[in-house]
Design a protein around this motif. Sequence first.
Motif, PDB file in Angstrom:
ATOM      1  N   ARG A  84      40.911  25.821  36.226  1.00 23.94           N
ATOM      2  CA  ARG A  84      40.200  26.776  36.972  1.00 23.94           C
ATOM      3  C   ARG A  84      40.297  28.174  36.104  1.00 23.94           C
ATOM      4  O   ARG A  84      41.323  28.459  35.418  1.00 23.94           O
ATOM      5  N   ARG A  92      27.526  31.795  38.742  1.00 23.34           N
ATOM      6  CA  ARG A  92      27.208  30.415  39.042  1.00 23.34           C
ATOM      7  C   ARG A  92      26.299  29.677  38.073  1.00 23.34           C
ATOM      8  O   ARG A  92      26.537  28.612  38.076  1.00 23.34           O
ATOM      9  N   ASP A 115      41.650  21.327  41.295  1.00 23.39           N
ATOM     10  CA  ASP A 115      42.386  21.245  42.595  1.00 23.39           C
ATOM     11  C   ASP A 115      43.813  21.153  42.333  1.00 23.39           C
ATOM     12  O   ASP A 115      44.638  21.815  42.811  1.00 23.39           O
ATOM     13  N   THR A 125      39.154  31.278  44.957  1.00 26.54           N
ATOM     14  CA  THR A 125      38.212  30.659  45.979  1.00 26.54           C
ATOM     15  C   THR A 125      38.319  29.103  46.120  1.00 26.54           C
ATOM     16  O   THR A 125      37.634  28.442  46.639  1.00 26.54           O
ATOM     17  N   ASP A 126      39.057  28.579  44.967  1.00 26.23           N
ATOM     18  CA  ASP A 126      39.113  27.277  44.821  1.00 26.23           C
ATOM     19  C   ASP A 126      39.807  26.508  46.056  1.00 26.23           C
ATOM     20  O   ASP A 126      38.892  25.619  46.585  1.00 26.23           O
ATOM     21  N   TYR A 127      40.652  26.735  46.722  1.00 23.82           N
ATOM     22  CA  TYR A 127      41.353  26.237  47.718  1.00 23.82           C
ATOM     23  C   TYR A 127      42.471  27.129  48.271  1.00 23.82           C
ATOM     24  O   TYR A 127      43.061  27.750  47.400  1.00 23.82           O
ATOM     25  N   ALA A 143      41.509  30.719  50.768  1.00 27.04           N
ATOM     26  CA  ALA A 143      40.012  30.507  50.504  1.00 27.04           C
ATOM     27  C   ALA A 143      39.378  30.749  51.791  1.00 27.04           C
ATOM     28  O   ALA A 143      39.169  29.764  52.313  1.00 27.04           O
ATOM     29  N   SER A 194      36.241  31.454  52.133  1.00 30.24           N
ATOM     30  CA  SER A 194      34.843  30.664  52.106  1.00 30.24           C
ATOM     31  C   SER A 194      34.587  30.280  50.535  1.00 30.24           C
ATOM     32  O   SER A 194      35.574  30.780  49.912  1.00 30.24           O
ATOM     33  N   GLU A 195      33.488  29.752  50.220  1.00 28.87           N
ATOM     34  CA  GLU A 195      33.229  29.815  48.808  1.00 28.87           C
ATOM     35  C   GLU A 195      32.968  30.993  48.015  1.00 28.87           C
ATOM     36  O   GLU A 195      33.096  31.245  46.802  1.00 28.87           O
ATOM     37  N   ASN A 196      32.987  32.349  48.755  1.00 29.86           N
ATOM     38  CA  ASN A 196      32.704  33.598  48.342  1.00 29.86           C
ATOM     39  C   ASN A 196      33.780  34.373  48.476  1.00 29.86           C
ATOM     40  O   ASN A 196      33.741  35.643  47.767  1.00 29.86           O
ATOM     41  N   GLN A 248      32.633  37.482  46.492  1.00 30.50           N
ATOM     42  CA  GLN A 248      31.520  37.034  45.745  1.00 30.50           C
ATOM     43  C   GLN A 248      30.217  37.894  46.363  1.00 30.50           C
ATOM     44  O   GLN A 248      29.873  37.180  47.179  1.00 30.50           O
TER      45      GLN A 248
END
Length: 773
Positions: free
Chosen positions: A9, A18, A57, A195-197, A221, A223-225, A259
């Motif tokens: 990461r 991205r 992860d 934001t990984d998890y 996390a 969301s992914e943002n 993000q």
Amino acid sequence: MKTYNGGIRRPISLRGSRKAVALGMTAAAAFAAPAYAQQDATADEEEVQLDTLQIEDSAADVNPYTSPGAPYKARVSADPRRVKPLAETPATITVITETQMEEAGTTDLKEVLRLQPGVTIGTGENGNAFGDRYIIRGEEARSDVFVDGLRDPGMTTRESFAVDQVELTKGPSATFAGRGATGGAVNAITKQASTDYSFNKLDLGFGTDNFYRSTLDSNWALSENAAIRANLLYAKQDVPDRDPAYRERWGAAVSGSLQVSDAVRVVLDYYHLTAKDRPDLGVYVAASDENGYGQTFDDLPTYAQDEDFLESDVDTVTGRIFIEPMDGLKIVNSTRYGESNNGYMATGARGSSDGSSVGLSTHQGWQDVTYFVNQLNVIGSFDTGSVKHNLIVGSEYSDHKVTNGVYSYEVGGETNCVVSGRGGSRPGYCIIDENGQQIVSNDAISSLLQRSVTKGGWDSIWQVRTLSLYAMDTMDLTPWLSVNGGVRLDAIDFSLETSSASYTQSKSMWNGHAGVSLKPMEELMVYATWATAKNINGGESDLGSNCGYGGFCVDPVDPTEPGDPETSTSFEIGLKWDMFDDRLLLTAAAFQTTKNDVFELGSSDYDVAGHINTGKTRVKGIELGLVGNITERLSAQIGGSIMDAEVLESYNPANIGLTLANFADKQVTGQIRYQATEAFAIGATGTYKSAMYAGQPDSAASYNAAVGRYTFRVPSSTVFDAFAEYKFNQNFSMRVNVQNIGDEDYYTAAYRSGAFLYKGDERRGTVTLTGRF
């Protein structure tokens, strides 16, 4: 040149857009194992991406700056201005990772740095009990501490519970750090939201001397943002065998990441720490005489009083914006506002040279700090013909204000113990009489003074506003030849108000660095660098106009003339050999730092008596280092330094040729870890420091010419710690630490009069249970 991906990461501050991430994953797929060459290219790409995600992860809750599979070895600096991996950065930078700190059992930043070669710990007027004080390569560095690249002013206590790694740069670093940074600088890198998890890590520690420590590291996390991360701390411990001295901490650090778009990311951090200690100023050391170096009184009973305290409250808010409008261009803007309140009431010992009589003394003061800083960095990577550039252009504005004062107190206990480090009577004895007999029992010593304390008024207000502009470029001329250089301008507006006078000065200071790097082999780099640093008169915020410890030096010949800044110039040559697929780094460096225009003391402790800018000192030496995985099972960080310090010029000819105060010629430290089985690991830490001698900071150690010896000697020391860790499963583990396993009496620093001889902790055993879920 190497590409560094490693499947781990990337930290928020180093991530690309991205689109860049997608391109990087595609490139990784293109150069994946040749065994898949006959498969469909799309399948190859998807498979490699899945592998990378799986590795991410497994690593999302550990330090993102380390090399994969080598937790002691940092791969990159978290400062985005360090554009090369550390193995290709032409400077001596020691990085202490989170794993190292946890396994060594070190928590306060002072303890982390004490174990590093080239670093010693200092004392100050009245014990400088505001907080931590560091000396790097013989030069004062207590104001050269940074958090995430922004200066962290104030003499506070600093903790590691929210830190991913500590980056220690040695040698003048003013292009990056600004004013000061003569011997180097310290940069603590905080943990950031990912934001990984989502994950949680809980540590519960307990041990001898009423040791309790609990930390919680939780990342959500959303969301992914978007993500939020919280680190919480509570810790309390008695100082081993020095009851009633103790240390207590509680803190919280919260980081949020959003993000906003592919090109814009916002990070907001809040940090709080409360530290409440009952400080122990250790013992004292007698002056050297014709019979040898003065005696250290190891068996002096603990004399900390029930009313003694050392308290720090720190609150900071930091906002950062990362903008990447296109490939090869990054804009980072960081803003921080912080406040800290620090105060102490501490008891010291003053005794006869033979220990036959010992009395007590009082040392106290408070400090309120506010600071604001905004830093802008524009980082561009581009080519001009065959030359690859990594250009950095930046600016910084800071406003630091420090108010210092004293406490008012009355003594209600034994009248023969009414003593004060800032005036008042001072009897010849208090806890040991003139016949060498202890007057009171150990249980009663802590209640002798029975002070009642109230916060008094201020005695100095120190403020420095600085506007800085800088530019740096690293140019790869060929795959094996790079050159780098940079300049920085610091425009400083200084003011100091004391109870009796006011002082101002405005200075513009230029600093720079330049270097060249050669790579005769892909894994080996040799380099040569030159760098400068400057600091203004009165650059230390906690001393007012007390010139003797870094305060403003007032020349009685012309009180309006602040003198020229002290200037340091350094040359360093070295090599770095990155081995075993980026998992082991060997380093060697030879260096020399010369400091000119040094402010010196005159006939009294705090007046320069016309001796502004009359001193010159030099520190030279070599430093060797090894960090990473020696074998698949054996990891280590080992370093050593051999240095020589000398006063070259002085208004007092007797100072010429003497060493610097609180300077250790030889230091060796090592931390090793052996993975005996998949579940069980053992390790040890060892530290050796040669003898040091007390005196004024950044000047000659006190010397007794009549007997031909330095006056106050801090003995050499060798201290060993050990740890063992067992993992029950992927979620639960246990670690056992024993610090100072030989129960050695060792000392970290001495006050210039010998009245304080800081005593290192005696043996302690702890057990830490860790849960990950």
